[in-house]
Each structure stands twice: as structure tokens, then as C-alpha cells.
Design an enzyme around this catalytic site. Sequence first.
Site, PDB file in Angstrom:
ATOM      1  N   ASN A  80       0.425  -1.111   5.406  1.00 39.31           N
ATOM      2  CA  ASN A  80       1.358  -0.368   6.261  1.00 39.31           C
ATOM      3  C   ASN A  80       0.762  -0.460   7.648  1.00 39.31           C
ATOM      4  OD1 ASN A  80       3.354   1.748   4.682  1.00 39.31           O
ATOM      5  ND2 ASN A  80       1.499   1.345   3.503  1.00 39.31           N
ATOM      6  N   CYS A 125      -4.884  -2.907   2.837  1.00 36.18           N
ATOM      7  CA  CYS A 125      -4.542  -2.869   4.260  1.00 36.18           C
ATOM      8  C   CYS A 125      -5.720  -3.144   5.187  1.00 36.18           C
ATOM      9  CB  CYS A 125      -3.850  -1.551   4.597  1.00 36.18           C
ATOM     10  SG  CYS A 125      -3.057  -1.649   6.220  1.00 36.18           S
ATOM     11  N   GLU A 179       0.864  -1.206   0.000  1.00 38.22           N
ATOM     12  CA  GLU A 179       0.000   0.000   0.000  1.00 38.22           C
ATOM     13  C   GLU A 179       0.893   1.247   0.000  1.00 38.22           C
ATOM     14  OE1 GLU A 179      -1.503   0.824   3.941  1.00 38.22           O
ATOM     15  OE2 GLU A 179      -3.343   1.744   3.157  1.00 38.22           O
ATOM     16  N   GLU A 221      -5.714   8.832   7.758  1.00 36.61           N
ATOM     17  CA  GLU A 221      -6.237   8.411   6.446  1.00 36.61           C
ATOM     18  C   GLU A 221      -7.578   9.070   6.134  1.00 36.61           C
ATOM     19  OE1 GLU A 221      -5.750   4.520   4.700  1.00 36.61           O
ATOM     20  OE2 GLU A 221      -4.685   3.906   6.500  1.00 36.61           O
ATOM     21  N   LYS A 232      -9.532   2.237  -1.752  1.00 38.28           N
ATOM     22  CA  LYS A 232      -9.738   1.689  -0.399  1.00 38.28           C
ATOM     23  C   LYS A 232     -11.058   2.160   0.214  1.00 38.28           C
ATOM     24  CE  LYS A 232      -7.056   1.320   3.939  1.00 38.28           C
ATOM     25  NZ  LYS A 232      -5.760   1.726   4.540  1.00 38.28           N
ATOM     26  N   ASN A 283      -6.976   6.389  -1.605  1.00 42.26           N
ATOM     27  CA  ASN A 283      -5.907   5.415  -1.366  1.00 42.26           C
ATOM     28  C   ASN A 283      -6.192   4.272  -2.344  1.00 42.26           C
ATOM     29  OD1 ASN A 283      -4.154   3.491  -0.381  1.00 42.26           O
ATOM     30  ND2 ASN A 283      -4.578   3.939   1.776  1.00 42.26           N
TER      31      ASN A 283
HETATM   32  N1  CDT Z   1      -2.837   1.409   6.519  1.00 38.10           N
HETATM   33  C1  CDT Z   1      -3.738   0.804   7.295  1.00 38.10           C
HETATM   34  O1  CDT Z   1      -4.888   0.633   6.919  1.00 38.10           O
HETATM   35  N2  CDT Z   1      -3.325   0.432   8.525  1.00 38.10           N
HETATM   36  C2  CDT Z   1      -4.205  -0.092   9.521  1.00 38.10           C
HETATM   37  C3  CDT Z   1      -3.713   0.331  10.841  1.00 38.10           C
HETATM   38  C4  CDT Z   1      -4.823   0.887  11.581  1.00 38.10           C
HETATM   39  S1  CDT Z   1      -4.291   1.741  12.981  1.00 38.10           S
HETATM   40  C5  CDT Z   1      -5.287   3.130  12.927  1.00 38.10           C
HETATM   41  C6  CDT Z   1      -4.353  -1.609   9.492  1.00 38.10           C
HETATM   42  O2  CDT Z   1      -5.485  -2.077   9.631  1.00 38.10           O
HETATM   43  O3  CDT Z   1      -3.365  -2.324   9.421  1.00 38.10           O
END
Ligand code: CDT
Length: 322
Positions: free
Chosen positions: A198, A173, A47, A143, A124, A107
Site C-alpha cells: 500500500n 511493502c 498487504e 504502522e 513485517k 502486519n
Molecule cells: N505500507 C508501506 O509499507 N508503505 C510504505 C510507504 C512508506 S511512507 C511512510 C512503502 O514503503 O511503500
Amino acid sequence: MSRKTVLAAAQLGPIQRAEGRGVAVGRMVRLMEKAHSMGAEVVVFPELALTTFFPRWYEEDLNRADHWYEHALPSNETAPLFEAARKLGIGFHLGYAEKTPDGRRFNTAVYVHPSGEVALKYRKVHLPGHKEYDPVRKVQHLEKRYFEPGDLGFPVVRAPVGGTEANLGLLICNDRRWPEAWRVLGLQQVELVMLGYNTPSLNMENRGFEAHHLRVEHSQLSIRAGCYQNACYAVATAKAGTEDGHELFGHSVIVNPQGEILAQATTWDDEVIVAEADFTRCELGRSTIFDFARHRRPEHYARIVEQVGSEAPPVWRPGQSS
Ligand code: CDT
């Protein structure tokens, strides 16, 4: 006709805030060459693969964040990825921040055929985090400030992958944690889900305790369940390591339709893992325990689409007949 191909996850180590796209693209081209030398015909990058995970940084004026977004794909800076794909005959998945000509921000992920054509695009849907600066958090996750929820649904397309064809779907993600997203793909007979992530190694919300080791466990639990319950393969690729002083976990995986991990990254740096997929193996689950046409009962699933938050159930107490 054989329905086999070799899949690769091209995990990226950290990309620091000060590093330009050229650095990331150069590393990605080298990973693509490595994946090709390992026999891969499809490569999945993370991502937001072209920059640091910028939603950790608060920017008051969104216009001053424009440099994090791609305004065209390919661009001069991303063209080397498309050229490498063409030269190597390899398809690739790329996650990036998209700014559309009319100023919308998403995203986004695409699957690019070796010809350089975009075969599938996804924006996303499940954006985690928050929109405004949150003083309680140790690290921001903005985000919801930088992106609007995707407007393309969860599309699946049948497209060439290597010497065969497969039904391809994309998640990004946080989407991997939502069974609804997987099921919408499953209802379109998805055979390969490509997703990048990420994910901070620690829960940064600072609103309760979550054990460190469970962060990876929850990620893999979600991906494995998604594959098993929808009879598909997944390539899930991390951006990993300490980025701008904040740690993201790695553990990129390739998972089969039984929910088994076929390959897993062992570093938190640039690394390629590969595994063979045989898409005929999607047929077992799809025609037996998860034969949706025979076994699903959507008349009982209304809450899934009619309700967003959970509701408290009625209370029952001893002495009260049900
Ligand atoms: N990038 C992403 O979606 N990361 C989220 C972390 C959430 S913490 C607010 C994940 O679900 O891995």
C-alpha cells in the site's frame, strides 16, 4: 519434472473505511476466479488486503482499533477465500492485520496452499512511519503505532505451487526497499517472493520534494534489483486508487530472476495480471554471478549486522597521506 507454473498478482482497487470485510472478500474471490480462468495456480493479494489502509488513521486507544485486525484465520468472514482456493485448486497469498491471542499486533502475510493449510507465515519487519500523531505530515502513516516489528525473521519454505514445488519467501511493502531482507531470503535459495503493498502516490512526510513519477520507479527498482541479485521471481501486488480520499499507486508487477518485468497492471482498480514462471531459470544467477558460496565475503559485511544507523566517514584532505 517441469518446474513451471503460472503466477498471478490480484491487484485490489481502493477499499473505503466504511466498507466491511465482506465487500473485500467478495471482490477477492472474483479475482481468484479470474486468475484461475487465466491459468494461474498461485494468486498474490496486497498487504492489509481486507480493509482500508487503516494506519493512515490515528486512534488514541489501541483497543478501539481491534476491528481492523484478524483474530483468527480463517474466520467466518475470510472463509470464502479458503473455500474458493480449495474449489479452484489455487494457492494464495494474503496480507492482513494480525492480533494474536495474547494481544500482540503484527502486519502479517501468509501463503495458503489450496488445501487451506498455511504453508508459510511472515510478520513485517521494516515498519515505516511513526508511532505518535505527526502534525507535520499531510497524511499519517502509523504502522509503528499499530504493529510491532515481526518476530519470525525472513523464513523460506519449499512447498507445492501448482504442479511443481518452489522455495517460497514473503516480504511486505516497505521490506521491498531493503536489500538485506532480499539477501536473507536469497541465502535460503528463495525462488519466488510474494509481496503486497500500500504505497501513497505522493511522499506524505512533507519534509522535502520527491517527484511524483519516482514513487513508482523506486518501488520497481527495488523489486527488480531484489530479483536479479537473488535470482528469484517476485509477484508484487498493490492496493491502488483513491482510498478514504488518499491515493495509492498501482503498477503491480511480476518480475523474473533477470530483473525483467514480465507483466504489469495498467489500472488502479481490481485487476489480474499473470505470467509464467519456470523455476529452473533461478539456477543461472545462483550458479554464476550470484553463486554466494564462491563470491560472498561476509568477513567484510560486519557493519550490516552490527550497526543500525549510518556513521560519518573519516575526512581526507589534499596533502594528507592516506
Ligand atoms: N505500507 C508501506 O509499507 N508503505 C510504505 C510507504 C512508506 S511512507 C511512510 C512503502 O514503503 O511503500
